[in-house]
Enzyme design. Structure first.
Site, mmCIF file in Angstrom:
data_model
loop_
_atom_site.group_PDB
_atom_site.id
_atom_site.type_symbol
_atom_site.label_atom_id
_atom_site.label_comp_id
_atom_site.label_asym_id
_atom_site.label_seq_id
_atom_site.Cartn_x
_atom_site.Cartn_y
_atom_site.Cartn_z
ATOM 1 N N HIS A 36 -10.523 -5.042 -3.076
ATOM 2 C CA HIS A 36 -9.169 -5.361 -2.613
ATOM 3 C C HIS A 36 -9.214 -5.810 -1.171
ATOM 4 O O HIS A 36 -10.042 -5.347 -0.382
ATOM 5 C CB HIS A 36 -8.236 -4.162 -2.780
ATOM 6 C CG HIS A 36 -8.780 -2.885 -2.239
ATOM 7 N ND1 HIS A 36 -9.697 -2.121 -2.929
ATOM 8 C CD2 HIS A 36 -8.566 -2.249 -1.069
ATOM 9 C CE1 HIS A 36 -10.011 -1.063 -2.208
ATOM 10 N NE2 HIS A 36 -9.342 -1.118 -1.071
ATOM 11 N N ASP A 83 0.854 -1.194 0.000
ATOM 12 C CA ASP A 83 0.000 0.000 0.000
ATOM 13 C C ASP A 83 0.890 1.245 0.000
ATOM 14 O O ASP A 83 1.902 1.314 0.693
ATOM 15 C CB ASP A 83 -0.907 -0.021 1.244
ATOM 16 C CG ASP A 83 -2.064 0.956 1.122
ATOM 17 O OD1 ASP A 83 -3.218 0.504 1.028
ATOM 18 O OD2 ASP A 83 -1.803 2.187 1.107
ATOM 19 N N GLY A 140 -15.584 2.761 4.335
ATOM 20 C CA GLY A 140 -14.314 3.455 4.098
ATOM 21 C C GLY A 140 -13.649 3.105 2.780
ATOM 22 O O GLY A 140 -12.457 3.357 2.593
ATOM 23 N N GLN A 141 -14.424 2.534 1.850
ATOM 24 C CA GLN A 141 -13.824 2.174 0.556
ATOM 25 C C GLN A 141 -13.582 3.427 -0.277
ATOM 26 O O GLN A 141 -14.486 4.254 -0.454
ATOM 27 C CB GLN A 141 -14.745 1.207 -0.205
ATOM 28 C CG GLN A 141 -14.132 0.700 -1.503
ATOM 29 C CD GLN A 141 -14.973 -0.377 -2.190
ATOM 30 O OE1 GLN A 141 -16.101 -0.664 -1.765
ATOM 31 N NE2 GLN A 141 -14.436 -0.941 -3.246
ATOM 32 N N ASN A 145 -12.754 -3.124 3.005
ATOM 33 C CA ASN A 145 -13.623 -1.959 3.159
ATOM 34 C C ASN A 145 -14.649 -1.951 2.029
ATOM 35 O O ASN A 145 -14.289 -2.154 0.862
ATOM 36 C CB ASN A 145 -12.791 -0.674 3.115
ATOM 37 C CG ASN A 145 -11.838 -0.566 4.289
ATOM 38 O OD1 ASN A 145 -12.129 -1.039 5.388
ATOM 39 N ND2 ASN A 145 -10.682 0.062 4.076
ATOM 40 N N HIS A 177 -7.085 -5.788 2.259
ATOM 41 C CA HIS A 177 -5.941 -5.229 2.991
ATOM 42 C C HIS A 177 -5.386 -6.336 3.889
ATOM 43 O O HIS A 177 -6.142 -6.969 4.653
ATOM 44 C CB HIS A 177 -6.383 -4.082 3.907
ATOM 45 C CG HIS A 177 -6.881 -2.855 3.211
ATOM 46 N ND1 HIS A 177 -6.103 -1.723 3.029
ATOM 47 C CD2 HIS A 177 -8.089 -2.558 2.670
ATOM 48 C CE1 HIS A 177 -6.810 -0.789 2.410
ATOM 49 N NE2 HIS A 177 -8.022 -1.263 2.187
HETATM 50 P P1 AMP Z 1 -9.768 1.538 0.523
HETATM 51 O O1 AMP Z 1 -9.825 2.848 1.276
HETATM 52 O O2 AMP Z 1 -10.137 0.337 1.324
HETATM 53 O O3 AMP Z 1 -10.506 1.641 -0.787
HETATM 54 O O4 AMP Z 1 -8.225 1.315 0.207
HETATM 55 C C1 AMP Z 1 -7.560 1.883 -0.883
HETATM 56 C C2 AMP Z 1 -6.102 1.768 -0.568
HETATM 57 O O5 AMP Z 1 -5.375 1.912 -1.756
HETATM 58 C C3 AMP Z 1 -5.570 2.833 0.406
HETATM 59 O O6 AMP Z 1 -4.995 2.189 1.544
HETATM 60 C C4 AMP Z 1 -4.532 3.581 -0.421
HETATM 61 O O7 AMP Z 1 -3.415 3.962 0.338
HETATM 62 C C5 AMP Z 1 -4.176 2.557 -1.461
HETATM 63 N N1 AMP Z 1 -3.687 3.055 -2.736
HETATM 64 C C6 AMP Z 1 -4.272 3.987 -3.533
HETATM 65 N N2 AMP Z 1 -3.548 4.155 -4.653
HETATM 66 C C7 AMP Z 1 -2.506 3.300 -4.576
HETATM 67 C C8 AMP Z 1 -1.392 2.996 -5.434
HETATM 68 N N3 AMP Z 1 -1.220 3.609 -6.613
HETATM 69 N N4 AMP Z 1 -0.499 2.069 -5.011
HETATM 70 C C9 AMP Z 1 -0.664 1.446 -3.826
HETATM 71 N N5 AMP Z 1 -1.688 1.678 -2.986
HETATM 72 C C10 AMP Z 1 -2.581 2.604 -3.350
#
Ligand code: AMP
Ligand code: ZN
Length: 116
Positions: free
Chosen positions: A102, A32, A95-96, A89, A104
């Site tokens: 994806h 991340d 919190g998505q 999420n 985490h």
């Molecule tokens: P969510 O809030 O559950 O949708 O998680 C999205 C996650 O994607 C967050 O933890 C961000 O830090 C991560 N994220 C967004 N863009 C990137 C990227 N280009 N490379 C790696 N992680 C990313």
């Protein structure tokens, strides 16, 4: 299927950079960008699914694959025994922020429950 303007579809296709820790024909796992723990890995299906809310029975195999891959990465990286947290999420209250489903995988510190 690849969705235009989806950042995680682009990561899966290698069109934008990511630090991959594992990949196979079904999923890609990468660090991340904004880690919330010493280990913070995202595991995504190569085929776009908007969210867990939009998944259906046709997604059963890739969804199982994501969870088993999380467990495998945890063992491979040596933090399975201490423990880890797996989070999906979903939608606004969940919190998505990125609408390509994806998982985490977080580890390296204790986590409280329930999360905030
Ligand atoms: P969510 O809030 O559950 O949708 O998680 C999205 C996650 O994607 C967050 O933890 C961000 O830090 C991560 N994220 C967004 N863009 C990137 C990227 N280009 N490379 C790696 N992680 C990313
Ligand atoms: Zn996508």
């Amino acid at each position: 299927m690849k969705v235009d303007d989806c950042i995680f579809c682009k990561i899966a296709a290698g069109e934008i950079p990511s630090t991959n820790v594992f990949e196979d024909d079904v999923c890609v796992a990468f660090n991340d960008l904004s880690p919330q723990a010493p280990e913070h890995i995202l595991i995504i299906p190569r085929d776009h699914i908007d969210s867990l809310d939009k998944a259906d029975a046709s997604n059963k195999a890739p969804l199982g694959h994501l969870l088993l891959t999380a467990a495998e990465i945890a063992r491979e990286k040596g933090f399975a025994e201490n423990g880890y947290r797996v989070v999906i999420n979903t939608n606004s209250d969940g919190g998505q922020t990125v609408f390509h489903l994806h998982v985490h995988l977080l580890a390296g510190r204790p986590f409280v429950f329930p999360p905030g």
